[in-house]
Write an enzyme that holds these catalytic residues in place. Structure first.
Site, PDB file in Angstrom:
ATOM      1  N   ARG A  60      18.440  31.224   6.300  1.00 40.06           N
ATOM      2  CA  ARG A  60      18.417  32.546   6.904  1.00 40.06           C
ATOM      3  C   ARG A  60      19.808  33.145   6.732  1.00 40.06           C
ATOM      4  O   ARG A  60      20.812  32.431   6.870  1.00 40.06           O
ATOM      5  CB  ARG A  60      18.091  32.477   8.408  1.00 40.06           C
ATOM      6  CG  ARG A  60      16.658  32.086   8.735  1.00 40.06           C
ATOM      7  CD  ARG A  60      15.658  33.205   8.393  1.00 40.06           C
ATOM      8  NE  ARG A  60      14.313  32.843   8.789  1.00 40.06           N
ATOM      9  CZ  ARG A  60      13.384  32.312   7.983  1.00 40.06           C
ATOM     10  NH1 ARG A  60      13.679  32.063   6.723  1.00 40.06           N
ATOM     11  NH2 ARG A  60      12.177  32.052   8.434  1.00 40.06           N
TER      12      ARG A  60
ATOM     13  N   GLU B 245      18.004  41.593   5.233  1.00 48.05           N
ATOM     14  CA  GLU B 245      17.079  41.714   4.101  1.00 48.05           C
ATOM     15  C   GLU B 245      15.830  42.524   4.485  1.00 48.05           C
ATOM     16  O   GLU B 245      15.405  42.467   5.644  1.00 48.05           O
ATOM     17  CB  GLU B 245      16.678  40.320   3.592  1.00 48.05           C
ATOM     18  CG  GLU B 245      15.978  39.466   4.623  1.00 48.05           C
ATOM     19  CD  GLU B 245      15.738  38.052   4.113  1.00 48.05           C
ATOM     20  OE1 GLU B 245      16.681  37.408   3.649  1.00 48.05           O
ATOM     21  OE2 GLU B 245      14.582  37.615   4.196  1.00 48.05           O
TER      22      GLU B 245
ATOM     23  N   HIS C 241      14.634  36.478  -1.368  1.00 50.35           N
ATOM     24  CA  HIS C 241      13.994  35.552  -0.415  1.00 50.35           C
ATOM     25  C   HIS C 241      12.665  35.022  -0.975  1.00 50.35           C
ATOM     26  O   HIS C 241      11.588  35.342  -0.468  1.00 50.35           O
ATOM     27  CB  HIS C 241      13.761  36.228   0.947  1.00 50.35           C
ATOM     28  CG  HIS C 241      13.433  35.236   2.032  1.00 50.35           C
ATOM     29  ND1 HIS C 241      13.712  35.457   3.356  1.00 50.35           N
ATOM     30  CD2 HIS C 241      12.852  34.010   1.993  1.00 50.35           C
ATOM     31  CE1 HIS C 241      13.317  34.421   4.083  1.00 50.35           C
ATOM     32  NE2 HIS C 241      12.782  33.524   3.265  1.00 50.35           N
TER      33      HIS C 241
HETATM   34  C1  8YV Z   1       8.682  33.104   3.925  1.00 49.02           C
HETATM   35  C2  8YV Z   1      10.328  31.505   5.035  1.00 49.02           C
HETATM   36  O1  8YV Z   1       9.393  33.907   3.040  1.00 49.02           O
HETATM   37  O2  8YV Z   1       9.132  29.591   5.597  1.00 49.02           O
HETATM   38  C3  8YV Z   1      10.000  30.372   5.923  1.00 49.02           C
HETATM   39  O3  8YV Z   1      10.632  30.232   6.975  1.00 49.02           O
HETATM   40  O4  8YV Z   1      11.337  32.106   5.158  1.00 49.02           O
HETATM   41  C4  8YV Z   1       9.418  31.833   3.917  1.00 49.02           C
HETATM   42  O5  8YV Z   1       8.635  30.803   3.530  1.00 49.02           O
HETATM   43  C5  8YV Z   1       8.468  33.866   5.178  1.00 49.02           C
HETATM   44  O6  8YV Z   1       7.670  33.172   6.081  1.00 49.02           O
HETATM   45  C6  8YV Z   1       7.855  35.229   4.884  1.00 49.02           C
HETATM   46  O7  8YV Z   1       6.554  35.105   4.431  1.00 49.02           O
END
Ligand code: 8YV
Length: 312
Positions: free
Chosen positions: A231, A260, A278
């Site tokens: 993150r 983002e 991402h």
């Molecule tokens: C996805 C993520 O981009 O699993 C996570 O925590 O950041 C990612 O797999 C997110 O859930 C948006 O779909």
């Protein structure tokens, strides 16, 4: 009667189709006025399907008095107020494990792209510059040291792949893991000083917010590279941009950002940075597996069974 669920953000068409078969799905992001929509329909909603980025905003949660379950399409749950869900007896599920390989794979990909300068090399060929001379020599991963911040499920998959690249692996986390062969550092700054690469893959939380401070980045140093995969909130982004621009940090491969999809524009001008939108888990195969878990967690809940992959 199919239960009413609130879908907070879009998902893969196959996942949306599976949800539409079992539930009356309300699509929050399509509501022209979310406040008006929630005032009208909030009282009907028993489940939420969301993702790691959108989570469940407190104002939305407050407008759902009958909410029983939140199924998130992602492993990170920093955008969901877990204590508040617990206090209301709302179950929360995420999608652990099924995305480990995809995230680990792109982590290595971004590291190779940064150190072998693949985006620049691609442009070099397309622009006909190869005809005039050879591409400048680059660095390589082989033999370098990588410090992993967060040796969890994904961190371990990254570590395996770094070892396959003949790299030395260190790690920092809340505690030393007796069963892990890598050297543990209880101090992140010390690990950064000992590393050529710092791979950030610890979960986003109040505890990890800003953990990669200016001091940590300076310890990584002018030859060091940051790889940010978890993150944006973990990294002091202003310090990162400044140090990348003034040579205080060697380079960065960034998949996540503080605000983002807004990315600090100063990064666009820098040649020592590889940027990615991402997309750690963003493959067809992995997103299908994540969606399947969302569907199965909701189904378990509404069948009166325990969640398959509960956060709470
Ligand atoms: C996805 C993520 O981009 O699993 C996570 O925590 O950041 C990612 O797999 C997110 O859930 C948006 O779909």
């Amino acid at each position: 009667m199919r239960p009413d669920i609130l879908q907070v953000a879009p998902m893969m068409p196959a996942v949306e189709a599976a949800l539409a078969e079992a539930y009356r799905v309300h699509r929050l992001w399509e509501a022209p006025d979310q406040g008006v929509f929630l005032a009208a329909h909030g009282g009907e909603i028993r489940g939420v399907a969301t993702n790691g980025h959108s989570g469940l905003p407190p104002a939305v949660m407050a407008a759902l008095p009958r909410l029983e379950v939140v199924a998130s399409y992602g492993v990170g749950y920093d955008a969901i107020d877990i204590p508040a869900c617990r206090a209301r007896g709302i179950g929360v599920s995420n999608t652990p494990d099924v995305l480990n390989d995809a995230v680990a794979e792109i982590t290595l990909g971004l590291m190779i792209a940064l150190c072998r300068r693949l985006p620049q090399a691609d442009r070099f060929v397309r622009e006909g510059r190869w005809l005039k001379g050879a591409f400048p020599l680059t660095a390589e991963l082989t033999g370098a040291t990588a410090g992993i911040l967060g040796l969890g499920r994904i961190g371990k998959e990254i570590a395996r792949r770094l070892v396959a690249m003949k790299m030395r692996v260190l790690y920092h986390g809340r505690r030393k893991q007796a069963d892990q062969p890598y050297e543990f550092f209880d101090d992140l700054t010390k690990m950064a000083r000992a590393s050529d690469w710092l791979v950030v893959i610890a979960p986003g939380s109040a505890e990890t917010r800003g953990i990669v401070t200016r001091g940590v980045l300076e310890a990584l140093g002018p030859k060091g590279c940051l790889v940010s995969m978890a993150r944006g909130s973990l990294v002091d982004e202003a310090a990162l941009v400044e140090l990348l621009a003034n040579g205080g940090l060697g380079g960065a491969a960034l998949d996540v950002f503080v605000a983002e999809p807004k990315v600090p524009e100063a990064l666009f001008a820098l040649d020592n940075v590889v940027l990615s939108p991402h997309q750690g888990s963003a493959t067809e195969r992995t997103r299908r597996a994540m969606g399947d878990l969302v569907v199965r967690n909701l189904a378990a809940h509404f069948a009166g069974q325990p969640l398959l992959t509960p956060v709470t």
